[in-house]
Each structure stands twice: as structure tokens, then as C-alpha cells.
Scaffold this active site. Structure first.
Site, PDB file in Angstrom:
ATOM      1  N   ASP A  97       1.494 -14.633  -5.969  1.00  0.00           N
ATOM      2  CA  ASP A  97       0.495 -14.255  -4.971  1.00  0.00           C
ATOM      3  C   ASP A  97      -0.212 -15.521  -4.496  1.00  0.00           C
ATOM      4  OD1 ASP A  97      -1.356 -12.715  -3.473  1.00  0.00           O
ATOM      5  OD2 ASP A  97      -1.371 -11.171  -5.021  1.00  0.00           O
ATOM      6  N   ASP A 199      -1.832 -13.419   0.588  1.00  0.00           N
ATOM      7  CA  ASP A 199      -3.013 -12.572   0.647  1.00  0.00           C
ATOM      8  C   ASP A 199      -3.852 -12.830   1.894  1.00  0.00           C
ATOM      9  OD1 ASP A 199      -5.111 -10.872  -0.915  1.00  0.00           O
ATOM     10  OD2 ASP A 199      -6.223 -12.688  -0.367  1.00  0.00           O
ATOM     11  N   GLU A 256       0.236 -10.157   3.721  1.00  0.00           N
ATOM     12  CA  GLU A 256      -0.734  -9.062   3.819  1.00  0.00           C
ATOM     13  C   GLU A 256      -1.442  -9.229   5.155  1.00  0.00           C
ATOM     14  OE1 GLU A 256      -4.471  -7.114   1.359  1.00  0.00           O
ATOM     15  OE2 GLU A 256      -4.352  -9.273   1.609  1.00  0.00           O
ATOM     16  N   HIS A 329      -2.801  -2.885  -5.549  1.00  0.00           N
ATOM     17  CA  HIS A 329      -4.031  -3.083  -6.319  1.00  0.00           C
ATOM     18  C   HIS A 329      -5.293  -2.856  -5.506  1.00  0.00           C
ATOM     19  CE1 HIS A 329      -3.318  -6.767  -4.145  1.00  0.00           C
ATOM     20  NE2 HIS A 329      -4.548  -7.156  -4.397  1.00  0.00           N
ATOM     21  N   ASP A 330      -5.169  -2.726  -4.181  1.00  0.00           N
ATOM     22  CA  ASP A 330      -6.328  -2.517  -3.313  1.00  0.00           C
ATOM     23  C   ASP A 330      -6.438  -1.081  -2.817  1.00  0.00           C
ATOM     24  OD1 ASP A 330      -7.297  -5.118  -3.407  1.00  0.00           O
ATOM     25  OD2 ASP A 330      -6.080  -5.785  -1.717  1.00  0.00           O
TER      26      ASP A 330
END
Length: 562
Positions: A97, A199, A256, A329-330
Site C-alpha cells: 500500500d 491510497d 484508490e 478496510h474503509d
């Protein structure tokens, strides 16, 4: 010919909650290594790790203080090298990430930048003077709540932070910043990683002018997302990023990109794009308004969900590839997010699995999704760890909602729903740790856990494994074309994948009522169903079916006549 990552299933690991081997109550890298055989049995070809870098953990690892180190809480660089090696033995790639919009305020770069206005890293971050009246430079609200500006006494200026104040935004206009970030990414490529998830990448480019926006709440502020996301010129940065890091490596990249619409995808992915894939959030953001404020949810229908998914499929049909996902995870757990209240979460999990593993694109499974893990509903806001959850709760109170109403929004949307420890068995702490876990375990771990489900051929986990094998053995599901069918149905999401005269149809009933399939489906061969005794044209509530039809193509007809 498809690349390896187009055929693979990617599994996302939240290291803090996956497996603890040290008795600290926090997951670690050795824990991931210890579960590689489980992932291999699931058909996983790549593992995406949420950040394992040194961090103050204000945002659970997304506030990074060293881009080329390992957080001691997770282990050592030797542990990471062992993970790479052991995963490679099983044909699994490790994906890192990259968090390049911002750093931790403990990063050495920021510690230097904040000292004064003339040091070598003075413009590595985004600094602005106060307005003439002494107030913050703009009325932008950070994504986690509060002003997006923080005062720095040493410089006598404000710095910008899209997220928490401990996450200052980097200044991508500075070429030295970009070079330092590219060097960090290349460090991990030299380690042998198989790709990157990037990210919050849509925020790296800021407007040429910083202006106030029209307030979107009673606070008189506006979400920074609406002011900075996908600012023109961002693709110039990202094309350079691709040239300096990605090109020439057999890896995959997935950005993302909240704020990028389906019709913009060709600029972001494919032969002329900057990434191999892009997380596009229109389908998971259906209950949210444009400002992503939890306390003003939006009503949506299954047709809205189908339209969002099909739009991404069509946008990348000829030039590009998409990641297929329902959790990360969000996000809250998908069995609560996409189904009516009161739905059987195990049946719902099977419905989503059938869709996930038969759509065109690379499937991403988030840890525990393959077990049917569900949301939690803790009554006290202080039980929650997530900084975003606490910010949204405070915002709801400021908007005039009662604490009880604010908690309902938390129960539905909180990111902690997905961050509770992985449920391995029904022993204390769900087999995650021998110690009290950093976040409470979901109470349903007694029945919803990997060990129990491995022993049950009708479990969600067994269904995922069957679907993964089915996908691996049917090229239609990787290389075939996509077409939605039953488009007007408010109960069933149905689509076909066609290749070389074979058509595989997925039909998934998202409703709590029975649903009728078209008459033509009676002629198709039923290959898989989430209900063991499925038959006929009537689908049960929360049932998924996968069917096959052979089609006479023009080429096959000519061949039979010759």
C-alpha cells in the site's frame, strides 16, 4: 493474452487484525505468513497488505513516518522478506500500500519542513498564511472532520491536511518530493513485491488557487474532497509516476480514486492510462451524499447498484480492467451494506460472492468477507477506534442529531466494522490472539469462523472456494464479454459472460422475496446454486445461481456446413 493479475484473486489483509503470533493483541507479519496455506486454499494469487510501515497509528498506519521501514509492532524487515519468499513458494504475490498524498507529522521530512520557511524541505508540504483577519486560509473541512488547516507555531503558517492534522499533505508540485516518493516505491520493487495499491491518489494535485467553497453543513465548512479531488493536471503527475516506477515491471497497480467517474476511467486505466486498475466507488457509495456525510444517507435501489457496476464494466470493456470489490478496510461489511435489514447474512454473503467471482475484472476479497463476517453495533462511541467514525459522530451531534441517532449512523457506516479481528475459530479472541485484542472481536465468532466453516460444505467459506475453482476452470469468467440482463428487475442482478459460443449466466436475488427468472433460463444448465436443492424458474430469497448455455456461433455453423 491476459496477464497474471487479470486471472488472480486478490486478498486484502489488514495486518493489525489478521493474526497475532506474539501475544500483544495486535496482528503481525509472521501471522500473515502463518496463514498463507489458508489463502492458497482459497485460490488467492496476490495479497494486498494495508500499511506495515513505521507509523504513529493516528489513522492505523496511513500516517507513515518512514516509507522504507517496517513498523516494529508488525515485526522486522527479515520477517517481511520471509513473507515474500514463503508467498512466492505458493504462487502468491505480495502487494504493498503506497500512501503518497501525505505523511505522518512525525516523518523526518515534515519535522524539517516545519522548522522555518527557508530550510531545504520548506516547500515539501503545503503551507499558507492566515487570512488578513487571522482565520484559516479556507473553509475546507478535513475528511475526518474539523478544519483541513492546522497552525504551526514554528513557521507562523498553516499547513494543509486532507485527513487528520497528523497527516500533512505533501507538495507534489515540488519535483524533489516526487523523486523521493518514486525512490521509496522502487525500494519495494527491489524487494520483490508484485504490485501496489495507491491510497487517496486523487488528492495529490491541488488547485492553483485556494478559495472558500459553498458550505455543505451548519458548520459553515465544505468537505475538502469537493474542492481538491481529481484536480486538472493530476494525470501529468501520474504519467510521470508510471514512467519512473511502474513501467518495465511485471506487476499490477490499482489506484484508490474516489471522485473519478466511470466515463473518466479510460484516462486512468488501460493502454493510455496511468494504472492497471482503479478502485471506483460509485457502487459502495450509493448510501452517501456527495459530501460523504453519514448523517444524511441517500436512499438507493438495486437498479442503482446494477447501473453502477455495469457502468464500470462497460467503461473498461475494450481498453482497461477493473477491480471487482464489495469490501475493504474503509467500508462497512457488505452483508449489511447491500441488503435489507434483517437479511440472513450468510445467504447474503453467498449472493455477493457469486457476483464478485463472475464479473469481468480482478476480484478483491477483504479478510473475513469469505466467512460472511458482519457489522458490529457497540453502544458506546468510546469503544470505536476509527478516527473517521469519531469525526462523523461529532459532526452528526453538531448537526442536531441525538447521541442515539448518531450511533445508528456509526453502526451502519463505521470503518471499524471491517477492522474487528479475523475470526479463525471459536476459542477465546476468535483464535486471533492469546491476549485481549486491540479492537473487540465480533460476538458472532462462535459460529462465524474459519475452522467451523471449513468443516461445513454448505458454509460461506466452502462456497467461496467452490466459486474460486469454478472461475479458474472457466475462461469465460476472465476473458469473456459482459452484458447485463433483467435490467429492470428490482430483485435480481443478472448478467452473462460470453466467450467462443459459451455463455455463463449469473443470477443473484438480492431481495427477501422470491423472484421469477425468464422462461429462456429453463433451457440452461444449472452449474452452481447457493441453495443445494434449487430447481425451476423461481429463485428463493437471497439465492444465487450460475448457469451455462452453449450458443451456435456463425463460425461454428460454417464449420459444420463445410
Amino acid at each position: 493474452m491476459l496477464k497474471w493479475w487479470q486471472k488472480a484473486i486478490v486478498y486484502q489483509v489488514y495486518p493489525k487484525s489478521f493474526q497475532d503470533t506474539t501475544g500483544t493483541g495486535t496482528g503481525d507479519i509472521k501471522g500473515i505468513t502463518s496463514r498463507l496455506d489458508y489463502l492458497k486454499a482459497l485460490g488467492v494469487g496476490a495479497v494486498w497488505l494495508c500499511p506495515v510501515y513505521p507509523s504513529s497509528n493516528v489513522d492505523n498506519g496511513y500516517d507513515i513516518s518512514d516509507y522504507t521501514g517496517i513498523n516494529p509492532a508488525f515485526g522486522t524487515m527479515k520477517d517481511f522478506d520471509e513473507l515474500i519468499a514463503e508467498a512466492d513458494k505458493r504462487g502468491i504475490k505480495i502487494v504493498m500500500d503506497l500512501v503518497f498524498n501525505h505523511t505522518s507529522d512525525r516523518h523526518e521530512w515534515f519535522l524539517q519542513s516545519k522548522q522555518d520557511r527557508t530550510n531545504p524541505k520548506a516547500d515539501w508540504y503545503i503551507w499558507r498564511d492566515a487570512k488578513p483577519d487571522g482565520s484559516v486560509p479556507t473553509n475546507w473541512r478535513g475528511i475526518f472532520g474539523g478544519s483541513a488547516w492546522e497552525w504551526c507555531r514554528e513557521r507562523g503558517q498553516y499547513y494543509l491536511h486532507t485527513f487528520a492534522k497528523e497527516q500533512p499533505d505533501l507538495n507534489w508540485e515540488n519535483p524533489d518530493v516526487r523523486r523521493a516518493l518514486y525512490d521509496a516505491a522502487n525500494f519495494w520493487l527491489d524487494k520483490g513485491v508484485g504490485g501496489f495499491r495507491i491510497d487517496a491518489i486523487t488528492y495529490i494535485k491541488k488547485p492553483s488557487e485556494f478559495l472558500d467553497g459553498k458550505p455543505d453543513g451548519k458548520e459553515g465548512t465544505i468537505n475538502i474532497h469537493l474542492m481538491t479531488a481529481n484536480t486538472p493536471g493530476i494525470l501529468d503527475f501520474l504519467r510521470e509516476f508510471r514512467r519512473e516506477v511502474f513501467d518495465g515491471h511485471d506487476i499490477f497497480t490499482v489506484g484508490e480514486a474516489n471522485g473519478v467517474s466511470a466515463d473518466e476511467l479510460p484516462d486512468w486505466v488501460g493502454a493510455n492510462g496511468v494504472f492497471n486498475m482503479l478502485f471506483e466507488f460509485s457502487h459502495v457509495d450509493l448510501p452517501l451524499n456527495e459530501s460523504e456525510i453519514w448523517c444524511y444517507p441517500v436512499k438507493w435501489t438495486l437498479r442503482d447498484l446494477k447501473h453502477a457496476l455495469s457502468s464500470s464494466q462497460h467503461a473498461t470493456a475494450r481498453n482497461g480492467w477493473c477491480p471487482v470489490f464489495f469490501e475493504n478496510h474503509d467500508q462497512p461489511r457488505s452483508v449489511n451494506h447491500f441488503f435489507p435489514e434483517g437479511a440472513d447474512t450468510q445467504k447474503a454473503a453467498k449472493v455477493l460472492a457469486a457476483v464478485l467471482l463472475t464479473l469481468r475484472g480482478t476480484p478483491f476479497i477483504y479478510q473475513g468477507q469469505e466467512l460472511g463476517m458482519s457489522n458490529v453495533s457497540w453502544p458506546d462511541i468510546n469503544t470505536y477506534d476509527d478516527i473517521s467514525t469519531k469525526g462523523q459522530y461529532a459532526f452528526a451531534l453538531n448537526e442536531g442529531f441525538s447521541p442515539e441517532e448518531a450511533m445508528k449512523f456509526v453502526h451502519y457506516f463505521s470503518r471499524d466494522n471491517a477492522r474487528t479481528p479475523m475470526q479463525w475459530d471459536n476459542s477465546p479472541n476468535a483464535g486471533f490472539s492469546t491476549a485481549r485484542s486491540w479492537l473487540p472481536v465480533n460476538e458472532n465468532y462462535i459460529t462465524v469462523n474459519a475452522r467451523t466453516e471449513e468443516q461445513n460444505p454448505d458454509s460461506v467459506l466452502s462456497w467461496y472456494r467452490r466459486l474460486a475453482e469454478f472461475r479458474r476452470n472457466h475462461e469465460e469468467l476472465t476473458a469473456g464479454d459482459y452484458r447485463e440482463i433483467m435490467t429492470d428487475s428490482e430483485e435480481v442482478f443478472a448478467f452473462e459472460r460470453m466467450l467462443d459460443g459459451r455463455r455463463i449466466i449469473t443470477a443473484a436475488n438480492f431481495s427477501l422475496e422470491s423472484a421469477m427468472l425468464p422462461e429462456e433460463f429453463a433451457e440452461y444448465d444449472l452449474l452452481l446454486s447457493s441453495e443445494s436443492d434449487a430447481e425451476g424458474l423461481v429463485m428463493r430469497p437471497l439465492e444465487a445461481r450460475i448457469m451455462l448455455q452453449y450458443i451456435k456461433t456463425i463460425s461454428s455453423i460454417k464449420e459444420s456446413l463445410s
